[in-house]
Scaffold this active site. Structure first.
Site, PDB file in Angstrom:
ATOM      1  N   GLU A 197      61.334 -17.202  21.577  1.00 58.78           N
ATOM      2  CA  GLU A 197      59.894 -17.123  21.342  1.00 58.78           C
ATOM      3  C   GLU A 197      59.132 -16.911  22.639  1.00 58.78           C
ATOM      4  OE1 GLU A 197      61.259 -20.671  18.688  1.00 58.78           O
ATOM      5  OE2 GLU A 197      61.953 -19.632  20.494  1.00 58.78           O
ATOM      6  N   CYS A 245      60.612 -25.077  18.712  1.00 58.47           N
ATOM      7  CA  CYS A 245      60.602 -26.405  19.311  1.00 58.47           C
ATOM      8  C   CYS A 245      59.181 -26.722  19.800  1.00 58.47           C
ATOM      9  CB  CYS A 245      61.585 -26.463  20.472  1.00 58.47           C
ATOM     10  SG  CYS A 245      61.064 -25.501  21.923  1.00 58.47           S
TER      11      CYS A 245
END
Length: 161
Positions: A58, A86
């Site tokens: 990401e 996360c």
């Protein structure tokens, strides 16, 4: 909103990127940033090869998207990622003002959208993120499961030799 054919198509793209990570010995996670139906950036996990703990798929994709747009705000973008982000990645997603996150596999231990934490709509963040989970979840989860199974098997063999 629900899962769309477009969501599945972009998740398949993210899965191919996750396979690139695996080929490099990285945890197989891939990510794609999409705006107006076009891929503006993509990434896959590279923290091991780059010696960078923040080089999650990401983060790599968000950094490239910012450079592509010459703007750190990624308004009206959708981030497709094979694993629930996360806490680090959710922080970056919120700061970048990503409109929507679509992810594949749940991460029950570290997921920060709906599993271990629920940061997509946290009151203390200055941006709320729409999300859709479990798109091609089984395929995404199998990639991770198979990767770690092979890694454990290899470690066991090297210990016994």
């Amino acid at each position: 909103m629900g899962i769309t054919a477009e969501d599945e198509a972009w998740m398949r793209h993210a899965i191919r990127l996750a396979q690139r990570a695996e080929e490099q010995g990285e945890v197989p996670v891939g990510a794609v940033v999409v705006m107006e139906g076009q891929c503006i950036a993509e990434g896959w996990n590279v923290p091991i090869t780059t010696h960078d703990p923040s080089a999650h798929a990401e983060m790599v994709a968000l950094r490239l998207a910012g450079k592509t747009l010459a703007n750190y705000r990624l308004m009206n973008s959708t981030l497709y990622v094979t694993l629930e982000p996360c806490v680090m990645c959710m922080g970056a997603i919120a700061h970048a003002r990503v409109k929507r996150v679509v992810f594949g596999a749940l991460d029950e231990k570290r997921g920060a959208i709906c599993s271990a934490l629920e940061l997509a709509n946290a009151d203390f963040l200055n941006h709320q993120v729409d999300w859709q989970g479990e798109v091609l979840a089984e395929t995404c989860a199998d990639l991770l499961r198979d990767f770690f199974r092979a890694k454990r098997r290899k470690a066991k063999l090297s210990v016994s030799n």
